[in-house]
Write a protein that holds these residues in place. Structure first.
Motif, PDB file in Angstrom:
ATOM      1  N   GLY A 163       3.938   2.779  -9.025  1.00 41.37           N
ATOM      2  CA  GLY A 163       5.234   2.621  -8.265  1.00 41.37           C
ATOM      3  C   GLY A 163       5.860   2.371  -7.166  1.00 41.37           C
ATOM      4  N   ASN A 164       7.144   2.187  -6.806  1.00 42.40           N
ATOM      5  CA  ASN A 164       7.134   1.300  -5.134  1.00 42.40           C
ATOM      6  C   ASN A 164       6.892   2.149  -4.202  1.00 42.40           C
ATOM      7  OD1 ASN A 164       8.868   0.924  -2.847  1.00 42.40           O
ATOM      8  ND2 ASN A 164      10.630   0.341  -3.691  1.00 42.40           N
ATOM      9  N   HIS A 173      -4.896   1.803  -3.447  1.00 42.31           N
ATOM     10  CA  HIS A 173      -5.116   0.496  -3.155  1.00 42.31           C
ATOM     11  C   HIS A 173      -5.112  -0.260  -4.270  1.00 42.31           C
ATOM     12  CE1 HIS A 173      -2.645  -2.200  -0.693  1.00 42.31           C
ATOM     13  NE2 HIS A 173      -3.562  -2.519   0.147  1.00 42.31           N
ATOM     14  N   GLN A 174      -4.424  -0.196  -5.957  1.00 47.30           N
ATOM     15  CA  GLN A 174      -4.588  -0.693  -6.551  1.00 47.30           C
ATOM     16  C   GLN A 174      -5.488  -1.750  -6.571  1.00 47.30           C
ATOM     17  OE1 GLN A 174      -1.723   0.675  -4.466  1.00 47.30           O
ATOM     18  NE2 GLN A 174      -0.845  -1.478  -4.145  1.00 47.30           N
ATOM     19  N   ALA A 201       1.119  -1.165  -0.039  1.00 51.19           N
ATOM     20  CA  ALA A 201      -0.028   0.004  -0.008  1.00 51.19           C
ATOM     21  C   ALA A 201       0.515   1.575  -0.146  1.00 51.19           C
ATOM     22  CB  ALA A 201      -1.215   0.000   1.065  1.00 51.19           C
ATOM     23  N   THR A 202       0.783   2.678  -0.704  1.00 53.60           N
ATOM     24  CA  THR A 202       1.542   3.341  -1.154  1.00 53.60           C
ATOM     25  C   THR A 202       1.876   4.569   0.870  1.00 53.60           C
ATOM     26  OG1 THR A 202      -0.096   4.918  -1.114  1.00 53.60           O
ATOM     27  CG2 THR A 202       0.806   3.674  -3.656  1.00 53.60           C
ATOM     28  N   SER A 229       4.662   7.863  -5.817  1.00 52.05           N
ATOM     29  CA  SER A 229       3.544   6.544  -6.073  1.00 52.05           C
ATOM     30  C   SER A 229       2.164   6.548  -5.419  1.00 52.05           C
ATOM     31  CB  SER A 229       3.875   4.837  -5.597  1.00 52.05           C
ATOM     32  OG  SER A 229       5.431   4.879  -6.173  1.00 52.05           O
ATOM     33  N   GLN A 230       1.002   6.431  -6.743  1.00 47.28           N
ATOM     34  CA  GLN A 230       0.052   6.852  -6.529  1.00 47.28           C
ATOM     35  C   GLN A 230      -0.623   6.026  -5.957  1.00 47.28           C
ATOM     36  OE1 GLN A 230      -0.484   9.656  -9.056  1.00 47.28           O
ATOM     37  NE2 GLN A 230      -1.943  11.231  -8.213  1.00 47.28           N
ATOM     38  N   LEU A 231       0.169   4.688  -7.120  1.00 50.02           N
ATOM     39  CA  LEU A 231      -0.692   2.993  -7.284  1.00 50.02           C
ATOM     40  C   LEU A 231       1.068   2.223  -7.035  1.00 50.02           C
ATOM     41  CD1 LEU A 231      -2.673   4.411  -8.854  1.00 50.02           C
ATOM     42  CD2 LEU A 231      -2.698   1.561  -9.677  1.00 50.02           C
ATOM     43  N   GLY A 232       0.661   1.602  -5.703  1.00 46.38           N
ATOM     44  CA  GLY A 232       1.762   0.452  -5.556  1.00 46.38           C
ATOM     45  C   GLY A 232       1.730  -0.239  -6.373  1.00 46.38           C
TER      46      GLY A 232
END
Ligand code: NAD
Length: 507
Positions: free
Chosen positions: A325-326, A290-291, A101-102, A332-335
């Motif tokens: 991204g990481n 959270h993707q 989670a970012t 990063s907005q999505l992990g």
């Protein structure tokens, strides 16, 4: 001396002691952003479950926690929450590193809200009435009757990987607030913050040893053993609907109390009078936060035909701009996706959607410029799917949303309700009264009007149909951790007035 788990070595917490697996084995937990190993964790199995249940049982039978007054118990938990807030500085980083989670989310949502929910549930428990007088009755006998609430006993909490810390709190806090003992089993992928939480609670010395226990392990055997152990009185499970079915079946043998928080495929209805900017951002938030690995994600979006083209154009443009991204990078907005299996399953769901006639408007593939070793996916918007396509019906649990057009309100409500799930729903409209009328017709445990994801510690959370059984949070969630007992007290009725006895014995 308290031995807290080190960052790179996680032990189990049983009867107030940190212990390895009964057979000494361990397994590795990885960072989903990079694939690097993060920690070596005790690989508990059925034997460890049995020991932990025994410790929980001993603490319950010893009785100092369950017999404490509700006020004292709640005040102890509130003091624990204060300690958690003092020691949680690096938890957001750990949660992001372990669960993907970012850090933008874990720092603002996961960690502070988990602690707030712990505190709030302790506070709410003080308002639960443990004694309820019943009205005086003279039939079947002149008697004084009341209902007494009691803790259930030993509660097993089994949780998924998508909210490791929050779910640990949702299982531990209501169980202990109502005087029970608990054995928590985190997901094999994400045990690290649950261990931190338990270590921090242990540091306070406020909760008697054995009331909270933590077991860790890689396989399903640990969870299965908790579900079937005759000494466990209740199973509180959060996870997929498929595993939930197994838990329910496993618990049937011993007729345990079971609460299930399962999957979802929630529908978002965008009305023609919606605030378009807000609804587009709200739908992005409702699906890609959270993707998309959120049980209540609004992954079926029904947009009124009058605004469909414009809405979808805006949605796709913004989805394309989201940075993947990481998880520990604040940009990063999505992990990442939690693991390779889940990554493969999501890509397969998109492939099936295309085979079923769906058109991928954006995403569908892997982003460039992401760390090696992680499993990443672009935010994906799919149009043109038939309502009965698997991508429109099954939980994908990834950054994938399907958009549909609607014309007639009655029709869109029945399409929204045509699902095996019933966790959440949403309405986007400026007409509050009309939106509430739609909300009433949605067969789901939560409905957001002009919002999404905002979970309230005072409100019940849970699902209709195959999204679950029972509720968490609020007084509704706390009561799920109690038994009710009716006590009948005879008011000195003489034998001559015992008509019920006469049925058998004669007068
Ligand atoms: P999962 O069902 O694979 O696993 C959940 C937990 O069950 C894990 O701890 C796992 O080790 C354990 N488990 C696996 N097999 C078991 C068995 N036979 N008996 C007992 N325990 C067993 O779920 P997941 O992949 O970790 O999480 C994702 C799922 O969780 C999604 O479907 C999501 O919708 C759901 N979820 C629901 C909620 C909710 O509140 N409704 C919240 C978060 C996640």
């Amino acid at each position: 001396m308290v031995m807290a788990p080190e960052r790179d070595r996680v032990l189990q917490y049983v009867g107030g002691k940190w212990v390895g697996a009964a057979d000494g084995s361990t397994y590795l937990v990885h960072n989903p952003s990079t694939g690097e190993p993060l920690a070596e964790v005790a690989a508990g199995d059925a034997a460890d479950a049995a020991i932990a249940v025994g410790a929980a049982r001993d603490a319950f039978d010893e009785g100092s926690w369950r017999n404490m007054s509700q006020e004292k118990r709640s005040l102890a938990m509130i003091a624990v929450a204060e300690h958690l807030a003092e020691v949680c500085d690096d938890w957001a980083f750990l949660e992001s590193a372990n669960g993907g989670a970012t850090i933008r989310k874990t720092a603002v949502v996961d960690v502070p809200m988990a602690i707030e929910h712990f505190r709030s549930l302790a506070e709410q428990a003080m308002k639960i009435s443990w004694y309820e007088p019943l009205p005086w009755v003279d039939i079947p006998a002149v008697s004084w009757n009341f209902v007494q609430r009691e803790p259930i006993g030993i509660c097993a909490g089994i949780i998924p990987w998508n909210y490791p810390l929050m779910m640990a709190v949702w299982k531990i806090a209501p169980a202990i607030a109502m005087g029970n003992s608990v054995v928590l089993k985190p997901s094999p992928f994400t045990p690290l913050t649950a261990a931190r939480l338990v270590a921090a609670i242990d540091e306070t010395g406020l909760i008697p040893k054995g009331v909270i226990n933590l077991v860790t392990g890689p396989g399903p055997g640990l969870g299965e053993a908790l579900v079937t152990d005759t000494r466990v009185d209740k199973v509180a499970f959060t996870g997929s609907t498929a595993t939930g079915r197994k838990v329910l079946a496993g618990a049937a043998e011993t007729i345990k109390k079971v609460t299930l928080e399962l999957g979802g495929k929630s529908a978002s209805i965008v009305c023609p009078d919606a605030d378009l900017e807000l609804a587009v951002d709200g739908v992005l938030f409702g699906t890609f936060f959270h993707q998309g690995q959120m049980c209540e994600a609004g992954t079926r979006v029904y947009v009124h035909a009058e605004i469909y083209e414009h809405f979808v154009e805006m949605l796709v443009a913004k989805a394309r701009g989201l940075k993947v991204g990481n998880a520990t990078d604040p940009e990063s907005q999505l992990g990442p996706i939690i693991n390779e299996t889940q990554h493969r399953n999501i890509k397969e769901a998109v492939r099936r959607a295309v085979a079923d006639g769906g058109r991928v408007l954006c995403g569908g593939g892997e982003p460039s410029d992401v760390p090696e070793g992680g499993h990443y996916l672009e935010p994906t918007v799919i149009a043109n799917l038939p309502d009965d396509a698997s991508a429109a019906c099954d939980e994908i649990f990834g950054p994938v949303v399907s958009v549909f057009a609607w014309k007639e309100l009655g029709d869109v409500i029945s399409r929204a309700n045509r699902s095996i799930y019933g966790l959440a729903g949403g309405v986007w409209s400026k007409d509050t009264r009309g939106a509430i009328e739609i909300a009433r017709q949605l067969r789901t445990g939560t409905v957001w009007i002009n919002d999404w994801h905002l979970i309230n510690a005072l409100a019940p959370f849970g699902g209709y149909r195959q999204s679950g059984l029972g509720r968490e949070l609020g007084s509704y969630g706390l009561l799920e951790y109690t038994e009710v007992k009716h006590i009948h007290v005879d008011q000195n009725t003489g034998r001559q007035d015992r008509f019920a006895y006469d049925i058998l014995l004669g007068s």
